[in-house]
Design an enzyme around this catalytic site. Structure first.
Site, PDB file in Angstrom:
ATOM      1  N   ARG A 299       0.869  -1.191  -0.156  1.00  0.00           N
ATOM      2  CA  ARG A 299      -0.153   0.166   0.013  1.00  0.00           C
ATOM      3  C   ARG A 299       0.789   1.323  -0.083  1.00  0.00           C
ATOM      4  O   ARG A 299       1.564   1.488   1.105  1.00  0.00           O
ATOM      5  CB  ARG A 299      -0.769   0.157   1.309  1.00  0.00           C
ATOM      6  CG  ARG A 299      -2.053   1.038   1.253  1.00  0.00           C
ATOM      7  CD  ARG A 299      -2.684   1.229   2.735  1.00  0.00           C
ATOM      8  NE  ARG A 299      -1.715   1.860   3.565  1.00  0.00           N
ATOM      9  CZ  ARG A 299      -1.553   1.842   4.633  1.00  0.00           C
ATOM     10  NH1 ARG A 299      -2.351   0.690   5.348  1.00  0.00           N
ATOM     11  NH2 ARG A 299      -0.837   2.702   5.488  1.00  0.00           N
ATOM     12  N   HIS A 303      -3.792   4.567   4.450  1.00  0.00           N
ATOM     13  CA  HIS A 303      -4.606   3.531   4.597  1.00  0.00           C
ATOM     14  C   HIS A 303      -6.241   4.144   4.154  1.00  0.00           C
ATOM     15  O   HIS A 303      -6.841   3.451   3.271  1.00  0.00           O
ATOM     16  CB  HIS A 303      -5.231   3.064   6.272  1.00  0.00           C
ATOM     17  CG  HIS A 303      -6.285   2.277   6.311  1.00  0.00           C
ATOM     18  ND1 HIS A 303      -6.403   0.967   6.101  1.00  0.00           N
ATOM     19  CD2 HIS A 303      -7.075   2.523   7.059  1.00  0.00           C
ATOM     20  CE1 HIS A 303      -7.394   0.458   6.278  1.00  0.00           C
ATOM     21  NE2 HIS A 303      -8.235   1.338   6.956  1.00  0.00           N
ATOM     22  N   TYR A 312       4.067   5.596  11.437  1.00  0.00           N
ATOM     23  CA  TYR A 312       4.355   4.189  11.603  1.00  0.00           C
ATOM     24  C   TYR A 312       5.370   3.472  10.606  1.00  0.00           C
ATOM     25  O   TYR A 312       5.652   2.401  10.938  1.00  0.00           O
ATOM     26  CB  TYR A 312       3.083   3.423  11.831  1.00  0.00           C
ATOM     27  CG  TYR A 312       2.254   3.641  10.773  1.00  0.00           C
ATOM     28  CD1 TYR A 312       2.317   2.809   9.471  1.00  0.00           C
ATOM     29  CD2 TYR A 312       1.006   4.478  10.714  1.00  0.00           C
ATOM     30  CE1 TYR A 312       1.363   2.763   8.765  1.00  0.00           C
ATOM     31  CE2 TYR A 312       0.016   4.350   9.813  1.00  0.00           C
ATOM     32  CZ  TYR A 312       0.252   3.610   8.706  1.00  0.00           C
ATOM     33  OH  TYR A 312      -0.674   3.700   7.558  1.00  0.00           O
TER      34      TYR A 312
END
Length: 407
Positions: A299, A303, A312
């Site tokens: 990805r 998100h 993160y």
């Protein structure tokens, strides 16, 4: 193999090369970009056709039977799907959409899987499957309308054999299993009639594999021998949780515990995804039961537009995966093999610009629905409770209009 077919590659990798079970303990013990020798792959990151190996040999003929036109059509899908995604992201940032879950980096996984389906097959998506929606003929404007909040999901599921997006993580896996069992009981499996035999595909991400619904679906599908392909897009991150915090072994290896095959495919290689998915769907339609496909991908974006991935994950990880870009890879392959020229690539880019302009205007001009519309199409037949709620809702809002008029 006819003249226009895609070039095959020579053999050269010994059949003895096998991948031992991968146990993921920590990020230090696992290269996030390495799918292992079990991974089915036909084109590398630079667009080079890979030799036949123990992993891809079973699917090689499917790729060899594909033509230059097939390659051009798939490339077009990849580019147009990415442009739809980019417009969705931009429109959200400009306040035109409430939310947008990007598929950036996952185009090959979705286009390859979507293109492998027949008209009678049925897809059950999560909420990021814009590429599959494109392949099933769902207009991009319908996707934008959903995230703008002006429709009931945006499309007729049965018109496209593409279910509405499912926001509850993993819930669609059970829906798909039930539908597949219904197809089986209708006798539309294993008849040998290509126009009748059907299969179902259920899409989720790696995070969805931790849900109870996902595992329950695998139990039912395995026991019922349902005509179903579970398609897990392992994009390495379940929002902010990496793989090593989600499972001990890769998703494709878990299928064996439920009694059916699991395959890992390079999710950035559209040819490999198409070949593996086609084989799995053919098996399902023939009555051979379910398959779990793990598309090993990444990805590239957040998100959703409400997420900040810089909190993160590190930029160097994204940079490494950018070199495995599915569109760059397919273009390199097509150029090397002579499947397309610069004029073709320029024409696709121009078409992408036209598509972007069209859906942008359509999104901005979408009218808000009448307020009572939210009560429509909830049940097939009229429901007394819903009808009463609708009447109360209309009366409540009418009272404000009456009060305004009394002034």
């Amino acid at each position: 193999m006819h003249d226009d077919a895609m070039d095959s590659a020579p053999t050269g990798v010994p059949n003895s090369v096998r991948h031992h079970e991968t146990v993921v303990d920590s990020p230090m013990e696992h290269d996030i970009t390495d799918g292992g020798p079990d991974m089915v792959q036909f084109v590398d990151g630079e667009g080079n056709r890979l030799p036949t190996s123990a992993a891809n040999e079973a699917y090689a003929q499917i790729v060899e039977d594909m033509t230059s036109e097939d390659a051009r059509s798939m490339y077009r899908d990849l580019v147009l799907v990415r442009r739809v995604d980019a417009e969705g992201h931009a429109l959200q940032r400009q306040g035109e959409l409430g939310l947008w879950p990007s598929l950036l980096g996952q185009e090959a996984a979705q286009v390859g899987a979507g293109r492998a389906m027949r008209a009678q097959d049925y897809a059950f998506p999560g909420y990021r499957e814009h590429g599959v929606a494109w392949c099933r003929g769902v207009p991009p404007e319908n996707l934008l309308g959903m995230f703008r909040g002006v429709n009931h999901g945006g499309w007729d599921s049965n018109e496209h054999n593409f279910h509405l997006y499912t926001i509850v993580i993993g819930n669609q896996m059970l829906h798909a299993t039930g539908y597949a069992m219904g197809i089986q009981r209708d006798g539309d499996v294993g008849t040998g009639d290509d126009a009748r035999d059907a299969a179902v595909m259920a899409f989720t991400g790696d995070g969805g594999t931790a849900q109870g619904d996902f595992n329950e679906a695998l139990v039912f599908a395995g026991v019922a021998n349902a005509p179903l392909v579970f398609f897990v897009q392992n994009n390495q991150w379940a929002i902010s949780e990496p793989n090593y915090k989600q499972f001990r072994i890769p998703p494709y290896q878990r299928a064996r515990g439920f009694g059916f095959p699991g395959v890992r495919v390079d999710g950035n290689d559209v040819l490999a995804v198409y070949a593996v998915t086609k084989a799995a769907l053919d098996a399902a339609r023939a009555g051979q039961g379910p398959t779990l496909i793990e598309a090993f991908t990444y990805r590239m974006g957040a998100h959703t537009t409400s997420d900040d991935p810089t909190k993160y994950r590190i930029a160097t990880e994204v940079d490494i995966w950018r070199e495995k870009d599915p569109i760059k890879r397919m273009r390199g392959f097509m150029t090397t093999k002579g499947h397309a020229d610069e004029a073709f690539f320029d024409a696709v880019d121009a078409e992408a610009d036209e598509l972007a302009a069209r859906i942008r205007v359509a999104c901005q001009q979408m009218p808000d629905p009448a307020k009572p519309h939210m009560f429509d199409d909830i049940y097939v037949d009229e429901h007394p409770v819903v009808e009463q709620e609708k009447a109360d809702f209309i009366a409540y809002h009418s009272s404000f209009a009456d009060a305004e008029g009394a002034r």
